[in-house]
Design an enzyme around this catalytic site. Structure first.
Site, PDB file in Angstrom:
ATOM      1  N   LEU A  81       0.795  -1.219   0.132  1.00  0.00           N
ATOM      2  CA  LEU A  81      -0.221   0.056   0.129  1.00  0.00           C
ATOM      3  C   LEU A  81       0.713   1.423   0.159  1.00  0.00           C
ATOM      4  O   LEU A  81       2.013   1.365   0.779  1.00  0.00           O
ATOM      5  CB  LEU A  81      -0.843   0.007   1.070  1.00  0.00           C
ATOM      6  N   GLY A 115      -1.206   6.502  -2.774  1.00  0.00           N
ATOM      7  CA  GLY A 115      -2.155   6.190  -3.737  1.00  0.00           C
ATOM      8  C   GLY A 115      -3.440   5.338  -3.247  1.00  0.00           C
ATOM      9  O   GLY A 115      -4.686   5.734  -3.588  1.00  0.00           O
ATOM     10  N   HIS A 116      -3.073   4.243  -2.743  1.00  0.00           N
ATOM     11  CA  HIS A 116      -4.382   3.473  -2.361  1.00  0.00           C
ATOM     12  C   HIS A 116      -5.082   3.987  -1.138  1.00  0.00           C
ATOM     13  O   HIS A 116      -6.637   3.985  -1.021  1.00  0.00           O
ATOM     14  CB  HIS A 116      -3.538   2.009  -1.796  1.00  0.00           C
ATOM     15  N   GLN A 119      -3.430 -12.484 -13.452  1.00  0.00           N
ATOM     16  CA  GLN A 119      -3.248 -11.440 -14.111  1.00  0.00           C
ATOM     17  C   GLN A 119      -1.779 -11.167 -14.552  1.00  0.00           C
ATOM     18  O   GLN A 119      -1.536  -9.972 -15.229  1.00  0.00           O
ATOM     19  CB  GLN A 119      -3.765 -10.233 -13.706  1.00  0.00           C
ATOM     20  N   GLY A 137      -8.291   3.619  -8.997  1.00  0.00           N
ATOM     21  CA  GLY A 137      -7.388   4.915  -9.306  1.00  0.00           C
ATOM     22  C   GLY A 137      -7.317   4.720 -10.747  1.00  0.00           C
ATOM     23  O   GLY A 137      -7.321   3.977 -11.613  1.00  0.00           O
ATOM     24  N   LYS A 151      -4.855   6.080 -12.398  1.00  0.00           N
ATOM     25  CA  LYS A 151      -3.702   5.613 -12.930  1.00  0.00           C
ATOM     26  C   LYS A 151      -3.500   4.546 -13.638  1.00  0.00           C
ATOM     27  O   LYS A 151      -3.022   4.641 -14.853  1.00  0.00           O
ATOM     28  CB  LYS A 151      -2.735   5.600 -11.666  1.00  0.00           C
ATOM     29  N   ASP A 152      -4.324   3.589 -13.395  1.00  0.00           N
ATOM     30  CA  ASP A 152      -4.686   2.168 -14.138  1.00  0.00           C
ATOM     31  C   ASP A 152      -5.885   2.536 -15.093  1.00  0.00           C
ATOM     32  O   ASP A 152      -6.909   1.906 -14.805  1.00  0.00           O
ATOM     33  CB  ASP A 152      -4.689   1.043 -13.470  1.00  0.00           C
ATOM     34  N   SER A 162       2.963   0.616  -6.812  1.00  0.00           N
ATOM     35  CA  SER A 162       3.696  -0.162  -6.003  1.00  0.00           C
ATOM     36  C   SER A 162       4.961  -0.703  -6.763  1.00  0.00           C
ATOM     37  O   SER A 162       6.020  -0.970  -5.925  1.00  0.00           O
ATOM     38  CB  SER A 162       2.834  -1.532  -5.664  1.00  0.00           C
TER      39      SER A 162
HETATM   40  O1  PAF Z   1      -4.953  -2.595  -9.512  1.00  0.00           O
HETATM   41  C1  PAF Z   1      -4.739  -3.587  -8.888  1.00  0.00           C
HETATM   42  O2  PAF Z   1      -4.070  -3.576  -7.667  1.00  0.00           O
HETATM   43  C2  PAF Z   1      -5.308  -4.964  -9.350  1.00  0.00           C
HETATM   44  O3  PAF Z   1      -5.195  -5.182 -10.665  1.00  0.00           O
HETATM   45  C3  PAF Z   1      -6.411  -5.315  -8.893  1.00  0.00           C
HETATM   46  C4  PAF Z   1      -7.611  -4.302  -9.004  1.00  0.00           C
HETATM   47  C5  PAF Z   1      -6.707  -5.503  -7.136  1.00  0.00           C
HETATM   48  C6  PAF Z   1      -7.031  -6.712  -9.233  1.00  0.00           C
HETATM   49  O4  PAF Z   1      -6.151  -7.674  -8.736  1.00  0.00           O
END
Ligand code: PAF
Length: 297
Positions: free
Chosen positions: A33, A36-37, A61, A147, A149-150, A186
């Site tokens: 964390l 941003g989080h 992912q 966010g 950012k993504d 991160s």
């Molecule tokens: O953005 C992230 O940290 C991840 O892609 C998420 C949304 C937690 C899914 O694993």
């Protein structure tokens, strides 16, 4: 702060809160964390009565050559940060709790996932959407905060929630940057001092496009070139030879390249700094300067 580890307990907690008339906010994360989080948590707290933050590093992912095993993990630190920021429930499911068996049925992420990050990381967004869908079922939030950012991820999650009738609101929060412009991530923890300096090339390129647009340039190809030049400015290359551009595109909210640039156009950028892939973006009408700037912690 409650801490839960099983989907069943998570579900029961959330249902009990909602039965008491409380709205549940949700911030999904993979841990490590940063501010941003924590700003997403602040936002969820403003909008709802109880906030759940999940920490789960989702293997689905990550590509076979990506950083799943070395992704930063520090639950003790994350727990302290979450609790200090007022998270009501920390949800930390184990791998077997989320995937008791190999998931044969997954979310098909569709054409919006075929470009940009999706083109560079095949299967990534199907993995993201599959775990987010599962987490949405476990937490049953009223509002989930992601966010900007993504950007591609946030747009895809919003679209999935609408297309598949999740019945929740996907709220998208501004990017948080360090004072020098580096977007918090991160993965910044992988950068050494030279790479950290070189990584500023991403926000510099976004600013260059923004500036050119504000001075009247409206041709997407010219703006793209301007941004690429700023990304690869000799000064930057000298500082850290390890910066290699991924893409710099001007797109709309559906991630389609724009023929006409306007205030809603989003400039998305990706570059490899050393071994680390970084992404960033700006909505032209808002500008990099309107993002939240914080001092490095
Ligand atoms: O953005 C992230 O940290 C991840 O892609 C998420 C949304 C937690 C899914 O694993």
């Amino acid at each position: 702060m409650h801490e839960l580890t099983t989907p069943k307990d998570m579900h029961a907690w959330s249902r009990a809160e909602r039965a008491r008339g409380r709205r549940v906010g949700f911030v999904p994360t993979m841990g490590a964390l940063h501010e941003g989080h924590l700003r997403l948590v602040d936002r969820a707290k403003e909008r709802t009565d109880r906030v759940v933050l999940s920490i789960f590093v989702n293997p689905l992912q990550f590509g076979p050559k990506e950083d799943f095993t070395k992704y930063p993990r520090d639950l003790a630190r994350d727990r302290t940060l979450a609790s200090e920021r007022g998270v009501d429930c920390l949800f930390v499911p184990a791998l077997e709790a989320v995937y008791p068996q190999e998931p044969l049925v997954r979310i098909a992420s569709g054409p919006m996932a075929d470009t940009l990050e999706g083109a560079a990381r095949p299967g990534h967004f199907s993995g993201v959407l599959t775990v987010v869908a599962k987490l949405f079922h476990m937490v049953e939030p009223d509002v989930a905060v992601f966010g900007r950012k993504d950007f591609q991820q946030a747009m895809l999650v919003r679209r999935m929630a609408a297309d598949l009738d999740f019945g929740l609101e996907v709220d998208i929060a501004p990017t948080v940057r360090e004072l020098d412009g580096l977007a918090l991530s991160s993965r910044n923890s992988y950068l050494d001092a030279d790479q950290r300096r070189a990584a500023l090339a991403l926000s510099r390129a976004l600013r260059a496009v923004e500036q050119a647009w504000r001075s009247g340039e409206a041709d997407p190809k010219t703006l793209q070139r301007r941004g690429m030049q700023a990304l690869m400015a000799p000064g930057v290359a000298l500082m850290a030879p390890g910066v290699s551009p991924g893409y710099l595109e001007l797109v709309d909210e559906q991630l389609r390249p724009v023929a006409r640039v306007d205030a809603r156009t989003v400039v998305v950028i990706a570059a490899q700094v050393g071994a680390t892939r970084l992404i960033d973006n700006v909505v032209l009408g808002e500008g990099v300067g309107s993002d939240i700037a914080v001092r490095a912690s």
